[in-house]
Design an enzyme around this catalytic site. Structure first.
Site, PDB file in Angstrom:
ATOM      1  CG  ASP A   1      -3.544   3.699  -2.573  1.00 27.48           C
ATOM      2  OD1 ASP A   1      -4.511   2.984  -2.890  1.00 27.48           O
ATOM      3  OD2 ASP A   1      -3.487   4.317  -1.498  1.00 27.48           O
ATOM      4  CD  GLU A   2      -5.355  -0.841  -0.795  1.00 30.74           C
ATOM      5  OE1 GLU A   2      -5.395  -1.599   0.183  1.00 30.74           O
ATOM      6  OE2 GLU A   2      -6.366  -0.338  -1.304  1.00 30.74           O
TER       7      GLU A   2
ATOM      8  CG  ASP B   1      -1.576   1.304   1.489  1.00 33.12           C
ATOM      9  OD1 ASP B   1      -2.725   1.453   1.054  1.00 33.12           O
ATOM     10  OD2 ASP B   1      -0.963   2.210   2.117  1.00 33.12           O
TER      11      ASP B   1
HETATM   12 MG   LIG Z   1      -2.836   4.000   0.579  1.00 31.14          MG
END
Ligand SMILES: [Mg+2]
Length: 415
Positions: free
Chosen positions: A107-108, A12
């Site tokens: 974002d992961e 993340d």
């Molecule tokens: Mg994040």
């Protein structure tokens, strides 16, 4: 870890959009920064850097409210294309460690690094390389399954200064000590039910026999709750056989699906709409599976009066590309209602065209669409796991049921 266990990571990016902006503006390095529309005080803060968060700025709050709490806050207009590019750059860094990289959101990303070396070394190497090339600090959850890796990141890695946490059979008790609302996919409504059933910690569910948990769930949630019960019981135990799936890279031109019907049965709009919705669900699912969104939606039908048959095919261009069921269903229903002559229907057909990569979501300063996409991809995974027959119950589990989508009620109320 045992020899036959997989090694899966969920990586993340911390305060992703804000970190990208801080890397692009070195002068702001030691200042609180948030991403949002600075010209609209009622706009939403999409991301805030840790310095801004420490001063009370929270994601999804209003710009005006954030400036009230932190007057020295710099609010930067989002540059989605840049964030997408950085996300793809991060994917390419991950791909130097393994071919099995699955984006979960901008974002992961999930990585399967089984047999690729010491997981902690890989995690630290990832953190260094991503930080140096993008300015983003990575938090890494390591576990034998995807669901456990996700909970390792959210509940542990994010809270640690080194940003890395390994969760597995050896320390699953640490997960089990957490309150039930910290389990993946548990919203406030489920927390209420769990608490009423006497479950306060995740372990209260995990330690029960599966059949016993099903019985308790049936008593609380009704007879239809077995899939829900199995899902939560497996989640509590970290059971998740689903593989990390690299994005399918072959390019689709369009995604379509059709169905031939017994015309005598399809003469009223409500019945036809049920079929149209099924077709839309399937088309959107396939588009998501390929990581695509489409901008042009079309619907076609063959009508018949018993002796003659004729057809129509109409299309419309959307403001934004989509692979979200409710966003595609709306124009499909509208077009059909507009061009259908009212005769019995013997064939229906829908398609999604002008496809683009679904990383390129145009945000209208709300990330509801990102959340909705993530939610639908989660439903896809549940369907992959339990079969399409589970769709109704699986989606009611997620409070994003088909009935709600039809009513256009999606958006805004996801956790
Ligand atoms: Mg994040």
């Amino acid at each position: 870890m045992a020899a036959n266990e997989r090694v899966i990571m969920l990586v993340d990016g911390q305060s992703f959009y804000a970190s990208v902006e801080k890397a692009a503006h070195p002068d702001l390095e030691n200042r609180p920064v948030a991403v949002g529309d600075p010209s609209r005080r009622s706009g939403i803060i999409l991301a805030a850097c840790p310095l801004a968060k420490a001063r009370g700025v929270t994601t999804a709050s209003r710009v005006g409210e954030a400036l009230g709490k932190c007057p020295e806050l710099t609010v930067i207009r989002p540059r989605m294309q840049t964030y997408v590019n950085v996300s793809m750059l991060i994917s390419s860094i991950f791909e130097t460690f393994t071919d099995l990289v699955e984006p979960y959101s901008i974002d992961e990303q999930f990585l399967d690094v089984t047999g690729m070396g010491n997981p902690l070394d890989i995690a630290r190497s990832i953190q260094t390389r991503v930080k140096l090339s993008t300015g983003v600090w990575s938090r890494v959850g390591i576990a034998p399954t995807k669901i456990l890796a996700k909970m390792a990141t959210d509940n542990f890695a994010k809270k640690r200064t080194d940003g890395v946490f390994t969760l597995g059979p050896h320390n699953i008790e640490e997960l089990w000590q957490l309150p039930v609302h910290q389990m993946f996919m548990v919203n406030s409504r489920m927390t209420f039910h769990f608490n009423r059933m006497g479950f306060t910690q995740i372990g209260d569910i995990a330690r029960l026999d599966q059949m016993e948990f099903r019985r308790k769930m049936r008593r609380e949630m009704g007879k239809q709750s077995d899939i829900q019960a199995d899902y939560y019981w497996q989640t509590a135990r970290g059971i998740d056989p689903s593989p990390v799936q690299a994005k399918i890279r072959n390019k689709l031109k369009s995604v379509s699906h059709g169905k031939t019907l017994r015309a005598s049965l399809y003469r009223n709009l409500a019945d036809i709409q049920v079929v149209l919705l099924e077709l839309v669900v399937e088309v959107c699912r396939r588009a998501r599976r390929h990581g695509n969104m489409g901008r042009v939606v079309s619907v076609g039908a063959v009508e018949t009066d018993g002796t003659r048959a004729w057809s129509f095919n109409r299309q419309t261009t959307l403001q934004h590309p989509t692979s979200l069921t409710h966003e595609m269903a709306e124009p499909v229903m509208r077009l059909f209602a507009k061009y259908w002559s009212g005769s019995p229907v013997s064939h229906l057909y829908v398609s999604l065209n002008s496809l683009s990569d679904d990383n390129l979501i145009q945000l209208s300063l709300f990330d509801d669409r990102v959340k909705a996409l993530r939610m639908e991809k989660t439903i896809d995974r549940i369907k992959d796991r339990y079969g399409s027959a589970a769709i109704m119950r699986a989606s009611s589990l997620l409070e994003a049921g088909v009935a709600r989508e039809r009513a256009g009620q999606i958006g805004g109320h996801y956790k």
